[in-house]
Motif scaffolding. Structure first.
Motif, PDB file in Angstrom:
ATOM      1  N   MET A  13     -18.153  17.065   9.250  1.00 36.68           N
ATOM      2  CA  MET A  13     -18.671  16.241   8.153  1.00 36.68           C
ATOM      3  C   MET A  13     -18.370  14.784   8.442  1.00 36.68           C
ATOM      4  O   MET A  13     -17.239  14.334   8.329  1.00 36.68           O
ATOM      5  N   SER A  14     -19.371  14.055   8.802  1.00 36.20           N
ATOM      6  CA  SER A  14     -19.157  12.694   9.272  1.00 36.20           C
ATOM      7  C   SER A  14     -18.697  11.756   8.178  1.00 36.20           C
ATOM      8  O   SER A  14     -18.120  10.717   8.460  1.00 36.20           O
ATOM      9  N   PHE A  15     -18.944  12.120   6.930  1.00 40.29           N
ATOM     10  CA  PHE A  15     -18.548  11.221   5.853  1.00 40.29           C
ATOM     11  C   PHE A  15     -17.079  11.342   5.521  1.00 40.29           C
ATOM     12  O   PHE A  15     -16.532  10.582   4.741  1.00 40.29           O
ATOM     13  N   ALA A  16     -16.390  12.317   6.077  1.00 31.04           N
ATOM     14  CA  ALA A  16     -15.009  12.603   5.703  1.00 31.04           C
ATOM     15  C   ALA A  16     -14.041  11.833   6.574  1.00 31.04           C
ATOM     16  O   ALA A  16     -14.150  11.807   7.786  1.00 31.04           O
ATOM     17  N   ALA A  17     -13.069  11.231   5.946  1.00 34.59           N
ATOM     18  CA  ALA A  17     -11.984  10.600   6.675  1.00 34.59           C
ATOM     19  C   ALA A  17     -10.832  11.586   6.759  1.00 34.59           C
ATOM     20  O   ALA A  17     -10.871  12.680   6.214  1.00 34.59           O
ATOM     21  N   ALA A  18      -9.764  11.175   7.421  1.00 28.82           N
ATOM     22  CA  ALA A  18      -8.655  12.102   7.625  1.00 28.82           C
ATOM     23  C   ALA A  18      -7.867  12.362   6.368  1.00 28.82           C
ATOM     24  O   ALA A  18      -7.246  13.385   6.206  1.00 28.82           O
ATOM     25  N   ALA A  19      -7.869  11.433   5.451  1.00 27.75           N
ATOM     26  CA  ALA A  19      -7.069  11.614   4.240  1.00 27.75           C
ATOM     27  C   ALA A  19      -7.716  10.892   3.090  1.00 27.75           C
ATOM     28  O   ALA A  19      -8.585  10.052   3.262  1.00 27.75           O
ATOM     29  N   GLU A  20      -7.279  11.220   1.872  1.00 25.19           N
ATOM     30  CA  GLU A  20      -7.827  10.593   0.676  1.00 25.19           C
ATOM     31  C   GLU A  20      -7.283   9.181   0.505  1.00 25.19           C
ATOM     32  O   GLU A  20      -6.131   8.907   0.810  1.00 25.19           O
ATOM     33  N   PRO A  21      -8.068   8.264  -0.015  1.00 26.94           N
ATOM     34  CA  PRO A  21      -7.541   6.946  -0.321  1.00 26.94           C
ATOM     35  C   PRO A  21      -6.639   7.024  -1.527  1.00 26.94           C
ATOM     36  O   PRO A  21      -6.827   7.840  -2.409  1.00 26.94           O
ATOM     37  N   THR A  22      -5.657   6.166  -1.580  1.00 32.26           N
ATOM     38  CA  THR A  22      -4.726   6.184  -2.707  1.00 32.26           C
ATOM     39  C   THR A  22      -4.742   4.888  -3.498  1.00 32.26           C
ATOM     40  O   THR A  22      -4.133   4.805  -4.552  1.00 32.26           O
ATOM     41  N   SER A  23      -5.465   3.891  -3.032  1.00 29.00           N
ATOM     42  CA  SER A  23      -5.377   2.594  -3.691  1.00 29.00           C
ATOM     43  C   SER A  23      -6.342   2.340  -4.824  1.00 29.00           C
ATOM     44  O   SER A  23      -5.987   1.672  -5.793  1.00 29.00           O
ATOM     45  N   PRO A  24      -7.636   2.820  -4.773  1.00 31.79           N
ATOM     46  CA  PRO A  24      -8.548   2.447  -5.827  1.00 31.79           C
ATOM     47  C   PRO A  24      -8.095   2.942  -7.192  1.00 31.79           C
ATOM     48  O   PRO A  24      -7.603   4.061  -7.339  1.00 31.79           O
ATOM     49  N   ALA A  25      -8.272   2.122  -8.191  1.00 30.83           N
ATOM     50  CA  ALA A  25      -7.882   2.488  -9.548  1.00 30.83           C
ATOM     51  C   ALA A  25      -8.877   3.487 -10.121  1.00 30.83           C
ATOM     52  O   ALA A  25     -10.048   3.479  -9.804  1.00 30.83           O
ATOM     53  N   ILE A  26      -8.386   4.349 -10.971  1.00 32.12           N
ATOM     54  CA  ILE A  26      -9.245   5.309 -11.663  1.00 32.12           C
ATOM     55  C   ILE A  26      -9.817   4.631 -12.897  1.00 32.12           C
ATOM     56  O   ILE A  26      -9.090   4.126 -13.752  1.00 32.12           O
ATOM     57  N   ALA A  27     -11.155   4.587 -12.985  1.00 28.52           N
ATOM     58  CA  ALA A  27     -11.804   3.837 -14.060  1.00 28.52           C
ATOM     59  C   ALA A  27     -11.625   4.515 -15.410  1.00 28.52           C
ATOM     60  O   ALA A  27     -11.490   3.845 -16.429  1.00 28.52           O
ATOM     61  N   ASN A  28     -11.658   5.848 -15.428  1.00 24.71           N
ATOM     62  CA  ASN A  28     -11.522   6.588 -16.679  1.00 24.71           C
ATOM     63  C   ASN A  28     -10.094   7.080 -16.853  1.00 24.71           C
ATOM     64  O   ASN A  28      -9.491   7.564 -15.895  1.00 24.71           O
ATOM     65  N   PRO A  29      -9.527   6.970 -18.056  1.00 27.02           N
ATOM     66  CA  PRO A  29      -8.212   7.569 -18.299  1.00 27.02           C
ATOM     67  C   PRO A  29      -8.246   9.054 -17.980  1.00 27.02           C
ATOM     68  O   PRO A  29      -9.243   9.732 -18.206  1.00 27.02           O
ATOM     69  N   ARG A  30      -7.147   9.560 -17.445  1.00 28.45           N
ATOM     70  CA  ARG A  30      -7.131  10.952 -16.997  1.00 28.45           C
ATOM     71  C   ARG A  30      -7.401  11.925 -18.142  1.00 28.45           C
ATOM     72  O   ARG A  30      -8.068  12.944 -17.963  1.00 28.45           O
ATOM     73  N   SER A  31      -6.880  11.635 -19.317  1.00 25.06           N
ATOM     74  CA  SER A  31      -7.115  12.531 -20.454  1.00 25.06           C
ATOM     75  C   SER A  31      -8.599  12.583 -20.807  1.00 25.06           C
ATOM     76  O   SER A  31      -9.128  13.646 -21.153  1.00 25.06           O
ATOM     77  N   ARG A  32      -9.284  11.435 -20.676  1.00 26.88           N
ATOM     78  CA  ARG A  32     -10.718  11.405 -20.980  1.00 26.88           C
ATOM     79  C   ARG A  32     -11.500  12.173 -19.929  1.00 26.88           C
ATOM     80  O   ARG A  32     -12.465  12.873 -20.245  1.00 26.88           O
ATOM     81  N   VAL A  33     -11.112  12.053 -18.666  1.00 28.79           N
ATOM     82  CA  VAL A  33     -11.768  12.784 -17.586  1.00 28.79           C
ATOM     83  C   VAL A  33     -11.650  14.289 -17.818  1.00 28.79           C
ATOM     84  O   VAL A  33     -12.636  15.030 -17.742  1.00 28.79           O
ATOM     85  N   ALA A  36     -16.546   6.318  -6.978  1.00 32.94           N
ATOM     86  CA  ALA A  36     -17.360   6.762  -5.844  1.00 32.94           C
ATOM     87  C   ALA A  36     -18.821   6.385  -6.028  1.00 32.94           C
ATOM     88  O   ALA A  36     -19.467   5.881  -5.096  1.00 32.94           O
ATOM     89  N   PHE A  37     -19.367   6.590  -7.231  1.00 35.87           N
ATOM     90  CA  PHE A  37     -20.767   6.234  -7.463  1.00 35.87           C
ATOM     91  C   PHE A  37     -20.941   4.716  -7.468  1.00 35.87           C
ATOM     92  O   PHE A  37     -21.912   4.192  -6.906  1.00 35.87           O
ATOM     93  N   GLU A  38     -20.023   3.992  -8.096  1.00 32.06           N
ATOM     94  CA  GLU A  38     -20.120   2.527  -8.124  1.00 32.06           C
ATOM     95  C   GLU A  38     -20.094   1.953  -6.714  1.00 32.06           C
ATOM     96  O   GLU A  38     -20.826   1.011  -6.385  1.00 32.06           O
ATOM     97  N   ARG A  39     -19.267   2.525  -5.854  1.00 37.04           N
ATOM     98  CA  ARG A  39     -19.205   2.050  -4.471  1.00 37.04           C
ATOM     99  C   ARG A  39     -20.513   2.335  -3.740  1.00 37.04           C
ATOM    100  O   ARG A  39     -20.975   1.536  -2.924  1.00 37.04           O
ATOM    101  N   THR A  40     -21.103   3.480  -4.016  1.00 33.91           N
ATOM    102  CA  THR A  40     -22.395   3.817  -3.401  1.00 33.91           C
ATOM    103  C   THR A  40     -23.458   2.804  -3.791  1.00 33.91           C
ATOM    104  O   THR A  40     -24.262   2.372  -2.953  1.00 33.91           O
ATOM    105  N   VAL A  41     -23.460   2.392  -5.051  1.00 34.00           N
ATOM    106  CA  VAL A  41     -24.426   1.395  -5.528  1.00 34.00           C
ATOM    107  C   VAL A  41     -24.170   0.034  -4.876  1.00 34.00           C
ATOM    108  O   VAL A  41     -25.085  -0.615  -4.358  1.00 34.00           O
ATOM    109  N   LYS A  42     -22.911  -0.392  -4.852  1.00 36.67           N
ATOM    110  CA  LYS A  42     -22.568  -1.722  -4.331  1.00 36.67           C
ATOM    111  C   LYS A  42     -22.839  -1.845  -2.845  1.00 36.67           C
ATOM    112  O   LYS A  42     -23.177  -2.936  -2.350  1.00 36.67           O
ATOM    113  N   THR A  43     -22.686  -0.771  -2.117  1.00 36.66           N
ATOM    114  CA  THR A  43     -22.897  -0.818  -0.666  1.00 36.66           C
ATOM    115  C   THR A  43     -24.334  -0.481  -0.267  1.00 36.66           C
ATOM    116  O   THR A  43     -24.649  -0.394   0.926  1.00 36.66           O
TER     117      THR A  43
END
Length: 450
Positions: free
Chosen positions: A1-21, A229-236
């Motif tokens: 899967m070419s879109f996959a990196a070796a590990a998950e990113p840890t820096s981007p902030a989560i836009a939605n509160p976890r309880s709301r998600v 993830a979707f916002e990044r897809t739009v911006k790029t």
């Protein structure tokens, strides 16, 4: 899967509160599965009496289950349409549309005239609204799974992915609990048949009640914001003009594997919920004999089993995050294969054996269903994730759920009331899933931000 990196990113902030998600992914699928189970229960309990001509009871049941399966055929179309919108316009607006479609269709089923009132127009309208239900569910699941997994913290995608899956046991308990309450308030002198008041109007209440639940779900989902993830897809600039074409061109192998990953899950799911209700209620002396339980007793037993469905759905998330999706599901699928081969001795062991059968079947259901909320989205990049995961999930509904209750009743009849061939059918479908898992690869560490 070419879109996959070796590990998950840890820096981007989560836009939605976890309880709301968690709540947004859970409430929507709970409502959607509630609506689906309301129909599944009515397909066995009510619709053969009200929407088809009087005659052979088995033929009427098979016709009712065929209408039930029609929704599964509509689900891939819903996955394509809602997937296109979800990958181009965003997850939030698409989820709202899917929930509204399901809610309106379910409410209208509760207002339908019967065969005695309008003849063949009644089953025709039932088919059309059932197709609308399937169309809506085709777009609901993948969106809810994406809301959960795309907003999950690092290392916990499978845990978060279990919350939309938890909507299935919760929807079952709520819908069947409501049916039982109505059956208690409108008792029947014949345990094999609902009361006349239930058939006249009582069955409509669960369908009409769905409108209340939809209002709650809409309120929650309208307060969501889009995933990073979707916002990044739009911006790029990576949003595809036709996500479906991109998915088939470059990710068809993932869609095929995902379809077969889900096959055992779907077959087990509908054998334990829809077929088991027919088998459990059929009298031992009937033309096609069954277990002979009255409706309320057997559904209460089923609800007891579904509690384990919920428990093991939640437990499967940490297991899949710790040991990987593929390894976890291979072990569970082997368990499903073995389970299908022991139906006869378990069901012949009296009430204790039947209850053990329900608990074991629903426990396996939770264990196989839970990891799918993370696994299927992880097969695809963000710009076709809604479309790809939705098509895989819902194409499997045709191979598994659309025909499972119908095939099961036919095999049950072929075996003169023995469930042996039904269990063999389950084991055979689970073997296909096992082969797909052995051919697939682990997705736990892919980077779904891209």
């Amino acid at each position: 899967m070419s879109f996959a990196a070796a590990a998950e990113p840890t820096s981007p902030a989560i836009a939605n509160p976890r309880s709301r998600v968690i709540f947004a992914s859970l409430i929507g699928t709970t409502i959607e599965f509630y609506d689906f189970y309301v129909y599944a229960t009515a397909a066995v309990l009510v619709f053969p009496h009200l929407f088809f001509p009087a005659g052979d009871d088995t033929v009427a049941l098979l016709a009712s289950l065929a209408v039930f399966g029609a929704a599964m055929v509509a689900r891939p179309l819903g996955a394509i349409v809602f997937g296109h919108l979800g990958d181009k316009r965003g997850r939030k607006v698409t989820l709202v549309g899917a929930l509204l479609t399901m809610g309106i269709a379910t409410f209208l089923i509760g207002a339908l005239p019967t065969y005695a009132m309008v003849g063949w127009l009644a089953p025709l309208l039932l088919v059309l609204l059932r197709i609308a239900q399937g169309f809506a569910l085709g777009g609901e699941w993948s969106g809810a799974a994406l809301v959960a997994t795309e907003n999950a913290p690092a290392g916990k995608r499978a845990v978060y992915g279990t919350f939309p899956q938890l909507g299935a046991p919760l929807g079952f308990i709520i819908s069947n609990g409501l049916f039982i309450l109505i059956a208690i308030l409108l008792p029947s002198d014949d345990p094999s048949r609902p009361s006349q008041a239930f058939l006249d109007w009582g069955w409509r209440i669960p369908f009409l009640f769905s409108a209340v639940m939809v209002i709650v779900g809409l309120w929650v989902r309208l307060n969501l914001v889009e995933s990073a993830a979707f916002e990044r897809t739009v911006k790029t600039g990576q949003v595809k003009r036709v996500p479906l074409a991109e998915a088939f061109r470059n990710h068809w192998k993932a869609m095929v594997l995902g379809t077969f990953y889900m096959l055992a899950t779907y077959v087990l799911f509908y054998l334990m919920t829809t077929f088991s209700l027919s088998y459990g209620r059929a009298a031992p002396g009937a033309a096609v004999p069954g277990l002979g339980y009255d409706y309320r007793t057997f559904v209460l037993m089923m609800i007891g089993g579904v509690v384990f469905f919920g428990i093991f759905t939640l437990l499967s998330g940490p297991w899949a995050d710790r040991w990987g999706r593929r390894r976890t599901l291979i072990v569970i699928t082997l368990g499903i294969i073995a389970f299908g081969l022991v139906w006869v001795p378990m069901l012949a062991a009296g009430p204790v054996g039947v209850m053990a059968w329900l608990i074991l079947g629903f426990s396996l259901m939770g264990m196989t269903f839970g990891p799918m909320g993370a696994l299927l989205p992880e097969l695809f990049p963000a710009n076709v994730r809604y479309t790809g995961s939705g098509i895989a999930y819902n194409m499997s509904s045709i191979l598994g759920a659309a025909v499972a209750p119908f095939i099961a009743v036919a095999l049950w009849r072929y075996g003169n009331g023995s469930p042996f061939w039904v269990g063999v059918y389950l084991s055979s479908m689970a073997t296909l899933t096992l082969i797909a898992l052995l051919l697939g690869r682990e997705t736990r560490d892919v980077n779904i931000e891209h």
